[in-house]
Design a protein around this motif. Structure first.
Motif, PDB file in Angstrom:
ATOM      1  N   GLU A 128      -6.788  -7.774  -2.045  1.00 37.72           N
ATOM      2  CA  GLU A 128      -6.591  -7.070  -3.309  1.00 37.72           C
ATOM      3  C   GLU A 128      -7.065  -5.638  -3.104  1.00 37.72           C
ATOM      4  OE1 GLU A 128      -7.317  -7.432  -8.128  1.00 37.72           O
ATOM      5  OE2 GLU A 128      -8.467  -8.725  -6.792  1.00 37.72           O
ATOM      6  N   THR A 156      -6.271   0.608  -5.871  1.00 37.62           N
ATOM      7  CA  THR A 156      -5.522   1.838  -5.653  1.00 37.62           C
ATOM      8  C   THR A 156      -5.619   2.774  -6.855  1.00 37.62           C
ATOM      9  OG1 THR A 156      -3.363   1.288  -6.631  1.00 37.62           O
ATOM     10  CG2 THR A 156      -3.842   0.371  -4.445  1.00 37.62           C
ATOM     11  N   ILE A 215      -3.679  -4.005  -6.404  1.00 36.54           N
ATOM     12  CA  ILE A 215      -2.450  -4.479  -5.778  1.00 36.54           C
ATOM     13  C   ILE A 215      -2.784  -5.607  -4.805  1.00 36.54           C
ATOM     14  CG2 ILE A 215      -0.453  -3.870  -4.383  1.00 36.54           C
ATOM     15  CD1 ILE A 215      -0.539  -2.373  -7.059  1.00 36.54           C
ATOM     16  N   LEU A 235      -1.587   4.300  -3.686  1.00 34.39           N
ATOM     17  CA  LEU A 235      -0.518   3.308  -3.648  1.00 34.39           C
ATOM     18  C   LEU A 235       0.682   3.795  -2.848  1.00 34.39           C
ATOM     19  CD1 LEU A 235       0.671   0.627  -4.350  1.00 34.39           C
ATOM     20  CD2 LEU A 235       1.229   1.485  -6.638  1.00 34.39           C
ATOM     21  N   ARG A 275       2.211   1.589   0.116  1.00 37.80           N
ATOM     22  CA  ARG A 275       3.622   1.225   0.186  1.00 37.80           C
ATOM     23  C   ARG A 275       4.208   1.564   1.560  1.00 37.80           C
ATOM     24  NH1 ARG A 275       6.540  -2.437  -1.960  1.00 37.80           N
ATOM     25  NH2 ARG A 275       6.707  -2.825   0.267  1.00 37.80           N
ATOM     26  N   LEU A 282       3.955  -6.510  -1.628  1.00 38.21           N
ATOM     27  CA  LEU A 282       2.997  -5.982  -2.596  1.00 38.21           C
ATOM     28  C   LEU A 282       3.270  -6.516  -3.998  1.00 38.21           C
ATOM     29  CD1 LEU A 282       2.767  -2.204  -1.544  1.00 38.21           C
ATOM     30  CD2 LEU A 282       1.441  -4.161  -0.698  1.00 38.21           C
ATOM     31  N   VAL A 301       1.717  -6.187  -7.993  1.00 38.17           N
ATOM     32  CA  VAL A 301       0.779  -5.529  -8.894  1.00 38.17           C
ATOM     33  C   VAL A 301       0.007  -6.613  -9.651  1.00 38.17           C
ATOM     34  CG1 VAL A 301       2.544  -5.236 -10.701  1.00 38.17           C
ATOM     35  CG2 VAL A 301       0.461  -3.857 -10.756  1.00 38.17           C
ATOM     36  N   VAL A 345       3.798   2.612 -11.177  1.00 41.33           N
ATOM     37  CA  VAL A 345       3.279   1.512 -10.364  1.00 41.33           C
ATOM     38  C   VAL A 345       4.345   0.466 -10.090  1.00 41.33           C
ATOM     39  CG1 VAL A 345       2.389   0.220 -12.367  1.00 41.33           C
ATOM     40  CG2 VAL A 345       1.395  -0.148 -10.100  1.00 41.33           C
ATOM     41  N   VAL A 369       6.070  -1.618  -6.069  1.00 41.80           N
ATOM     42  CA  VAL A 369       5.673  -2.978  -5.713  1.00 41.80           C
ATOM     43  C   VAL A 369       6.907  -3.867  -5.605  1.00 41.80           C
ATOM     44  CG1 VAL A 369       3.377  -2.766  -6.733  1.00 41.80           C
ATOM     45  CG2 VAL A 369       5.293  -3.615  -8.132  1.00 41.80           C
TER      46      VAL A 369
END
Length: 237
Positions: A69, A72, A77, A92, A96, A106, A108, A141, A145
């Protein structure tokens, strides 16, 4: 059950200072309630190989994923498939990039925790949260993800259901995890996979294919697909 059921969000004493969950107790409880896999997601770290390998060998009946976990700049994430912690991934955008390079996945985590608490944003000098799921889906965000945690054991039903609505708007899959830090709540929320998970590489392939759905009720023996669940009473009120 055709596939595997995995609690996608767990913290243990092996890597989380705020957890009271002994890894051996985690496996015992997982076996008791019928979980076939656990995705261990310690805070900003992963288990080292000298801890992970013997643990996996001692518990061949349970699939053990070594996740993380990551804290970020856009929230927490859940990362699956990273080779380890790397500098810069608290941004983040950088996380990524690393995930794409390594084939990681990934998710969220608990994206709307406290968002419906009337004083949460007031304490920060901000206006209350009023976005619709369609508007919230445009937040940065969610563009970075692969999936949304739509069931989190520390969230309210309203927070979870709103995350589900956003995931549907995005067209991205939803996961479930207990976020357990103790023996309580393990497997309360989880994800059911279309196939029996064979190894970490297979797990990643299933994640990238979206071959899973969020479920609840396993400990009670009443497994329910949350993706098709009706709104909770507090949303209808």
């Amino acid at each position: 059950m055709a596939g595997s059921i995995v609690d996608m969000h767990l913290h243990t004493t092996r890597g989380a200072s705020d957890s009271m969950l002994d890894p051996e107790d985690l496996i015992a409880e997982a076996n008791r309630i019928g979980l076939t896999g656990v995705n261990i997601t310690e805070h900003d770290r992963m288990w080292e190989a000298w801890d992970l390998d013997p643990f996996r060998k001692a518990h061949p009946e349970t699939f053990v994923s070594n996740g993380m976990e990551v804290s970020t700049d856009m929230g927490h994430i859940l990362a699956v498939g990273l080779r380890g912690y790397e500098g810069g991934i608290r941004r983040l955008e950088r996380l990524r990039e690393v995930a794409d390079q390594q084939g990681a996945f990934l998710i969220v985590a608990h994206p709307f925790r406290h968002f419906f608490d009337p004083v949460h944003f007031k304490r920060q000098g901000k206006e209350p949260f009023t976005l619709t799921p369609e508007e919230a889906a445009k937040l940065p965000v969610f563009q970075m993800v692969d999936a949304v945690e739509v069931l989190n054991g520390c969230n309210t039903p309203r927070e979870n259901y709103f995350a589900l609505q956003v995931a549907k708007v995005l067209g991205k899959p939803g996961t479930g995890g207990s976020d357990a830090h103790s023996n309580q709540g393990i497997g309360y929320f989880s994800a059911e996979f279309d196939e029996v998970i064979e190894n970490p590489q297979h797990f990643l392939r299933l994640l990238h294919r979206g071959a899973f759905h969020p479920v609840r009720g396993l400990p009670q023996g009443e497994l329910e697909n949350f993706w098709d669940a009706p709104p909770p009473e507090e949303v209808l009120a």
